[in-house]
Every structure is written in C-alpha cells, then in structure tokens.
Scaffold this active site. Structure first.
Site: not given
Ligand SMILES: NC(=O)c1ccc[n+]([C@@H]2O[C@H](COP(=O)([O-])OP(=O)(O)OC[C@H]3O[C@@H](n4cnc5c(N)ncnc54)[C@H](OP(=O)(O)O)[C@@H]3O)[C@@H](O)[C@H]2O)c1
Length: 250
Positions: A60, A87, A163, A167, A198
């Site tokens: 984790d 990832n 998000y 990034k 996904t």
C-alpha cells in the site's frame, strides 16, 4: 544468467496488471504490488497462468510500514531491483470551486507522496542494479502546457482539481529525481498512457490497457543512452485520438 526484476505498484488491475503481463512476456520477473492480498494473489495467479514469472507483493503506497516490508522482502529474495513502475493512482474530487480538501489530500497521498515513499524505499535496491529504470505513471492532464493550449482537446475538458494537479506535481518530482540521479545509470521518466478504459474513469477511455501499458514498458526498458527526465507517451491531438507517441510538453 541474471534475471531482471521489476516492481509494479497497483498491479492487481488496469494498466498496472497489463504492464506486469507485458514485462513478464519479455522474461522479466514481475513483482505485482497490490494493497489487498486477495486481489494481489488473483493477479499473481493470472500472470503465472499467462506464463510470467510473477509474485504478489503486498504494497500500500500510503502505508510506510507496508512499503518498508516490501523493500525488505525484495532485498531478501532478489538483492536488487532493476525496474520500478510507480503505477498506483487514484482520481477523486470535484472542480476547484467545490474542492473537498480531504479528497485532495487522499489523491496526493497516493499519486505524489506514495511515489516518493516507494521510490526512496527502493532506491538502495535500484542502485544495486546495473542500470535501473524508474517509470512514474503520470498523465497528459498534468501537463500545464497541454491544459492551457487552446489547440489541445485537454484544454476544453472539465477537470477536477485534485487529479490533474497531482500529476503536475508528479511531473516535477520526476524531473527532480532525474536530476538527482543524473550521474548514475538510473533513468527516471514520466509516462503518459493516454485516456484508457479502466476503473479509474468508469471505463470511458478510448485506449486499451494493452496500448497504455506499452508506454510504461517502453520507458522501463530504455537502452543505456535513453533519455531521463521526460514525459513520454501517447499524443492526443485535436484532429484525432490517433496512435502517435512522443515527448509531451511539461
Ligand atoms: N486510465 C487512464 O485513462 C489513465 C490516463 C493517464 C494516467 N493514468 C494513470 O495510470 C495509472 C493506473 O491507473 P488505471 O487507469 O489502471 O486505474 P485502475 O484500474 O483504477 O488501477 C489503479 C491501481 O492502483 C491501485 N491503488 C490505488 N491506491 C493504492 C494504494 N494506496 N496502494 C497501492 N495501490 C493502490 C489500485 O488498487 P485497488 O484495486 O486495491 O484499488 C489499482 O491496482 C494511475 O497512476 C493513473 O493515474 C490512467
């Protein structure tokens, strides 16, 4: 014969599982990181059934103890690590004006702090490999240039705050690790898989996980004179989603 060892975080599904599968098909021993044992063991079984030399590692990325235990286990079993694919990632939260700070913290904990935590825990093992590769799975939505270029489809998409900005932070983290490690054989790069179907986006992406994972695999297997400190992957132009690959602007 020496074996190439790769650790992929968040490898129990999506792009991570496919990255493990593709690296396994190239003869790499793949350590599939997953935070939940059942899901990790299922991934291990699936990868082995496909012919890969694969093992599940409980990991984790938000839990320092789990990261330390994973590093200790890899050291005991293999003594080094050739490839680290950071990832694991999550997407949460709403547009800037409706931002819930707890959601932002949750996203940064995985997408940014998790990468730093895992990378620093694995660096001693990566230094023991002849020429290690670190791949940080980022995104084009973290590119400030693309998000502000009126000619880019990205500039016209609604976006949450947490998000994309996580990034963007990950992109700078990538640049700074590349700079820190520039006098070593280690190459550190950020990957843009492209908009991929996904669970992360309710399977709305237009790319397959097979196409997306190729980006991480490319960066994970760069030759000795390969680049370090770039964002590379799928190029999404205004004309069409296309299948072009290259260096993206920061
Ligand atoms: N899909 C896209 O369009 C797209 C585009 C650009 C970039 N990316 C990036 O690609 C990477 C993979 O995403 P995906 O699309 O394959 O999403 P996904 O199918 O939702 O997979 C995400 C993976 O990350 C794992 N994860 C989440 N939190 C974790 C934690 N705290 N510790 C360890 N693992 C954790 C998940 O595990 P659980 O199953 O336990 O939740 C899962 O294995 C992410 O970094 C994402 O930001 C995706």
């Amino acid at each position: 014969m020496t074996t190439t060892i790769a650790l992929i975080t968040g490898a129990n599904k999506g792009i991570g599982l496919e990255t493990a599968r593709q690296l396994g098909a190239r003869g790499v021993t793949v350590l599939a990181g997953a935070r939940e044992e059942e899901r990790g063991l299922a991934a291990e079984r699936e990868l082995r059934a496909g012919g890969a030399d694969a093992a599940f590692v409980r990991l984790d990325v938000t839990d320092p103890e789990s990261v330390r235990e994973a590093a200790d286990w890899i050291e005991k079993e293999y003594g080094h690590l050739d490839i680290l694919v950071n990832n694991a990632g999550i997407a949460r939260g709403g547009p800037p004006s409706q931002t819930d700070l707890d959601a932002v913290r949750e996203v940064y904990e995985v997408n940014v702090f998790g990468v730093i935590r895992v990378t620093n825990a694995m660096l001693p093992l990566l230094h023991r490999a002849p020429a290690a590769r670190i791949v940080n799975v980022s995104s084009e939505v973290g590119s400030i240039s693309s998000m502000t270029d009126p000619a880019s489809p990205l500039a016209h998409m609604p976006a949450g705050l947490a998000y994309p900005s996580s990034k963007t932070a990950l992109n700078m983290v990538t640049v700074l690790y590349a700079r820190d490690l520039r006098d070593t054989p280690i190459r550190v790069n950020a990957a843009n898989p492209g908009y991929t179907a996904t669970d992360l986006n309710g399977n709305r992406g237009f790319r397959s996980v097979a196409e997306a994972a190729q980006v991480s695999v490319h960066l994970a297997t760069l030759p000795a004179d390969g680049p370090s400190g770039i964002l590379w992957g799928h190029l999404w132009t205004a004309d069409a989603p296309g299948d072009a690959y290259g260096i993206l602007p920061w």
